[in-house]
Design an enzyme around this catalytic site. Sequence first.
Site, PDB file in Angstrom:
ATOM      1  CD  GLU A 268      -2.729  -1.312  -0.024  1.00 19.65           C
ATOM      2  OE1 GLU A 268      -3.127  -0.300  -0.621  1.00 19.65           O
ATOM      3  OE2 GLU A 268      -2.935  -2.467  -0.428  1.00 19.65           O
ATOM      4  CD1 TRP A 271      -1.229  -0.564  -3.951  1.00 17.56           C
ATOM      5  CD2 TRP A 271      -1.728   0.639  -5.784  1.00 17.56           C
ATOM      6  NE1 TRP A 271      -1.827  -1.403  -4.878  1.00 17.56           N
ATOM      7  CE2 TRP A 271      -2.132  -0.683  -5.998  1.00 17.56           C
ATOM      8  CE3 TRP A 271      -1.938   1.584  -6.792  1.00 17.56           C
ATOM      9  CZ2 TRP A 271      -2.746  -1.095  -7.185  1.00 17.56           C
ATOM     10  CZ3 TRP A 271      -2.544   1.182  -7.979  1.00 17.56           C
ATOM     11  CH2 TRP A 271      -2.933  -0.145  -8.161  1.00 17.56           C
ATOM     12  CD1 TRP A 299     -18.022  12.887 -17.681  1.00 16.27           C
ATOM     13  CD2 TRP A 299     -18.663  11.028 -16.618  1.00 16.27           C
ATOM     14  NE1 TRP A 299     -16.928  12.062 -17.586  1.00 16.27           N
ATOM     15  CE2 TRP A 299     -17.286  10.913 -16.931  1.00 16.27           C
ATOM     16  CE3 TRP A 299     -19.276   9.968 -15.941  1.00 16.27           C
ATOM     17  CZ2 TRP A 299     -16.513   9.806 -16.616  1.00 16.27           C
ATOM     18  CZ3 TRP A 299     -18.512   8.860 -15.618  1.00 16.27           C
ATOM     19  CH2 TRP A 299     -17.156   8.777 -15.956  1.00 16.27           C
ATOM     20  CD1 TRP A 375     -11.603  10.518  -6.112  1.00  7.08           C
ATOM     21  CD2 TRP A 375     -13.491   9.877  -7.122  1.00  7.08           C
ATOM     22  NE1 TRP A 375     -12.623  10.633  -5.209  1.00  7.08           N
ATOM     23  CE2 TRP A 375     -13.785  10.259  -5.804  1.00  7.08           C
ATOM     24  CE3 TRP A 375     -14.525   9.430  -7.942  1.00  7.08           C
ATOM     25  CZ2 TRP A 375     -15.085  10.197  -5.279  1.00  7.08           C
ATOM     26  CZ3 TRP A 375     -15.814   9.378  -7.426  1.00  7.08           C
ATOM     27  CH2 TRP A 375     -16.088   9.754  -6.117  1.00  7.08           C
TER      28      TRP A 375
HETATM   29  C1  LIG Z   1     -11.569   7.172  -4.483  1.00  9.13           C
HETATM   30  C2  LIG Z   1     -10.351   7.138  -3.594  1.00  9.13           C
HETATM   31  C3  LIG Z   1      -9.788   8.314  -3.132  1.00  9.13           C
HETATM   32  C4  LIG Z   1      -8.644   8.281  -2.318  1.00  9.13           C
HETATM   33  N1  LIG Z   1      -8.102   9.464  -1.879  1.00  9.13           N
HETATM   34  C5  LIG Z   1      -6.978   9.459  -1.124  1.00  9.13           C
HETATM   35  C6  LIG Z   1      -6.389  10.666  -0.681  1.00  9.13           C
HETATM   36  O1  LIG Z   1      -6.851  11.770  -1.001  1.00  9.13           O
HETATM   37  N2  LIG Z   1      -5.288  10.579   0.119  1.00  9.13           N
HETATM   38  C7  LIG Z   1      -4.743   9.386   0.477  1.00  9.13           C
HETATM   39  O2  LIG Z   1      -3.747   9.376   1.212  1.00  9.13           O
HETATM   40  N3  LIG Z   1      -5.267   8.228   0.048  1.00  9.13           N
HETATM   41  C8  LIG Z   1      -6.362   8.218  -0.730  1.00  9.13           C
HETATM   42  N4  LIG Z   1      -6.914   7.032  -1.136  1.00  9.13           N
HETATM   43  C9  LIG Z   1      -6.218   5.773  -0.816  1.00  9.13           C
HETATM   44  C10 LIG Z   1      -6.656   5.085   0.482  1.00  9.13           C
HETATM   45  O3  LIG Z   1      -8.039   4.983   0.533  1.00  9.13           O
HETATM   46  C11 LIG Z   1      -6.160   5.791   1.742  1.00  9.13           C
HETATM   47  O4  LIG Z   1      -4.774   6.032   1.640  1.00  9.13           O
HETATM   48  C12 LIG Z   1      -6.400   4.947   2.976  1.00  9.13           C
HETATM   49  O5  LIG Z   1      -7.758   4.666   3.111  1.00  9.13           O
HETATM   50  C13 LIG Z   1      -5.903   5.675   4.221  1.00  9.13           C
HETATM   51  O6  LIG Z   1      -6.145   4.910   5.350  1.00  9.13           O
HETATM   52  P1  LIG Z   1      -4.952   4.263   6.166  1.00  9.13           P
HETATM   53  O7  LIG Z   1      -3.919   5.299   6.418  1.00  9.13           O
HETATM   54  O8  LIG Z   1      -5.565   3.575   7.325  1.00  9.13           O
HETATM   55  O9  LIG Z   1      -4.372   3.246   5.113  1.00  9.13           O
HETATM   56  P2  LIG Z   1      -3.616   1.856   5.247  1.00  9.13           P
HETATM   57  O10 LIG Z   1      -4.474   0.862   4.603  1.00  9.13           O
HETATM   58  O11 LIG Z   1      -3.130   1.574   6.623  1.00  9.13           O
HETATM   59  O12 LIG Z   1      -2.366   2.064   4.273  1.00  9.13           O
HETATM   60  C14 LIG Z   1      -1.146   2.682   4.700  1.00  9.13           C
HETATM   61  C15 LIG Z   1      -0.815   3.840   3.796  1.00  9.13           C
HETATM   62  O13 LIG Z   1      -0.624   3.386   2.458  1.00  9.13           O
HETATM   63  C16 LIG Z   1      -1.095   4.369   1.541  1.00  9.13           C
HETATM   64  N5  LIG Z   1      -2.217   3.802   0.764  1.00  9.13           N
HETATM   65  C17 LIG Z   1      -3.078   2.842   1.151  1.00  9.13           C
HETATM   66  N6  LIG Z   1      -3.942   2.543   0.148  1.00  9.13           N
HETATM   67  C18 LIG Z   1      -3.603   3.356  -0.878  1.00  9.13           C
HETATM   68  C19 LIG Z   1      -4.113   3.541  -2.196  1.00  9.13           C
HETATM   69  N7  LIG Z   1      -5.126   2.816  -2.671  1.00  9.13           N
HETATM   70  N8  LIG Z   1      -3.540   4.482  -2.968  1.00  9.13           N
HETATM   71  C20 LIG Z   1      -2.501   5.219  -2.540  1.00  9.13           C
HETATM   72  N9  LIG Z   1      -1.975   5.083  -1.312  1.00  9.13           N
HETATM   73  C21 LIG Z   1      -2.510   4.169  -0.495  1.00  9.13           C
HETATM   74  C22 LIG Z   1      -1.601   5.538   2.374  1.00  9.13           C
HETATM   75  O14 LIG Z   1      -0.547   6.489   2.473  1.00  9.13           O
HETATM   76  C23 LIG Z   1      -1.907   4.879   3.708  1.00  9.13           C
HETATM   77  O15 LIG Z   1      -1.857   5.764   4.799  1.00  9.13           O
HETATM   78  C24 LIG Z   1      -8.063   7.034  -1.962  1.00  9.13           C
HETATM   79  C25 LIG Z   1      -8.657   5.858  -2.428  1.00  9.13           C
HETATM   80  C26 LIG Z   1      -9.785   5.902  -3.229  1.00  9.13           C
HETATM   81  C27 LIG Z   1     -10.400   4.609  -3.718  1.00  9.13           C
END
Ligand SMILES: Cc1cc2nc3c(=O)[nH]c(=O)nc-3n(C[C@H](O)[C@H](O)[C@H](O)COP(=O)(O)OP(=O)(O)OC[C@H]3O[C@@H](n4cnc5c(N)ncnc54)[C@H](O)[C@@H]3O)c2cc1C
Length: 445
Positions: A268, A271, A299, A375
Amino acid sequence: MPDISLFWHRRDLRIQDNLGLAAARKSGLPVVGFFCFDRHILDRLPALDRRLGFIHHHLKSVQHEYSQSGGGLIAASGQPLQALKATIAELREAGHNVVAVHANRDYAPYPVQRDADVAAWCGSAGVAFELHEDHVIMPPESVLKDDGTPYTVFTPYSKKWHRVLEAMPTSPLTSADPLASGSWAEVQSNDIPTLESLGFDTESGNPEGWVAFDHPLKAETVQEYAEMRDTPSAKGTTRMSLHLRFGTVSVRSLTRFGMKHSDKWLTELIWREFYQAILHHFPHSASDAFRAKYDRIPWRHDEPGFAAWCEGRTGYPMVDAGMRELNATGFMHNRVRMVVASFLCKHLLIDWRWGERYFAEKLLDYELASNVGGWQWASGSGCDAAPYFRVFNPESQMKKFDPKGVYVKRWVPEWGTPQYAAPIVEHKMARQRAIDTYKAALAGA
Ligand SMILES: Cc1cc2nc3c(=O)[nH]c(=O)nc-3n(C[C@H](O)[C@H](O)[C@H](O)COP(=O)(O)OP(=O)(O)OC[C@H]3O[C@@H](n4cnc5c(N)ncnc54)[C@H](O)[C@@H]3O)c2cc1C
């Protein structure tokens, strides 16, 4: 007049393991800290904005750390280049000659332009300007295909990320201790502008506002991540996103933690780096479909549907719970982000940019690269996106990831009673409409 250097904090609100700050101190010149509340960003925010409060709160702690260790950090507000110039002029009047400015590099379009302007001015003023890599383990140019072009698919990017890391003679995972060498300039901190003077409601700074992220990183959370990450009712993810956004934790410490405890979680973090690289190499993707033909989708300009989605009253419990969680806390679980985003783009056929902007307003962890990446993934238009014909069924998603409705009940207490909204759109019809519309638009491309 003694020569000094200035270290400019932006999205790196910490001293510990701050690579740019460590480099500035190592360069041999005494260092003064600097931060600018950027009016270009602030002027677009609502008066109650908890992100600004979070920054303000952590800036105070960083300034306190400077003072504790004998240094000073100057906080300004304004257009960044003007504020930097004014601060350098004031320091000169006070007998300190700033000959170098250091900062950590940011890869998104606006900061890249800001830094290009700063570099140009520094060049003309005879001040050195040095950018350092701190926000990611692999800066965008480090992980490229063998032919030197950027990856646009995650899995090969991720494999190369690991290969590049293994081949590096010096590990980019090593933490730096800025205080271990060098010295501070003899400059005292000033008063940080208050939230009110910056035009914000003081409630923005109430730490209860970011309680959703007040979640100490525990080894168990990361060890159990692979099983728990898709259960929105549990705190099965780490909530590190806000801290990564503003640099209140170091990405190196988190990456080492991931390497020790969970490959899934490490993925993650990769990612996050992938999306930063994508936005850097393809800046048009901030506003246009990564795959241009997806911009042909007609759209629907459905304002009532959009309002129902924003307010969490679509009649789809998982969607409504997610949107209400977002509105109440500034956080939404990743699984639910995917469900609500897919619902907007596919079920309601509303432009992903509307949803991206709404998330940008509401998410405390809002970060352009990951938000646009998420998105565009959901709408199908992104670099490594879900195929357009795969339309999430919000009911099945709930059955799978919240079978007892624990998450839904928390946010939609009226769910299951006659007071709960009827679905604003019928799933079968909406699914077929999305597939047909996408198919026709893409065929015409
Ligand atoms: C539509 C959509 C919009 C999103 N917008 C954002 C946003 O504005 N900012 C943001 O930080 N993340 C975004 N994410 C990715 C992800 O949802 C969040 O990073 C995550 O939910 C944060 O929770 P966590 O810190 O507990 O993540 P954890 O699951 O604990 O993951 C650890 C870290 O990994 C990174 N990460 C995890 N999943 C993703 C992912 N899919 N893409 C990129 N990085 C990821 C984040 O930095 C996160 O803090 C988005 C995902 C979607 C589907």
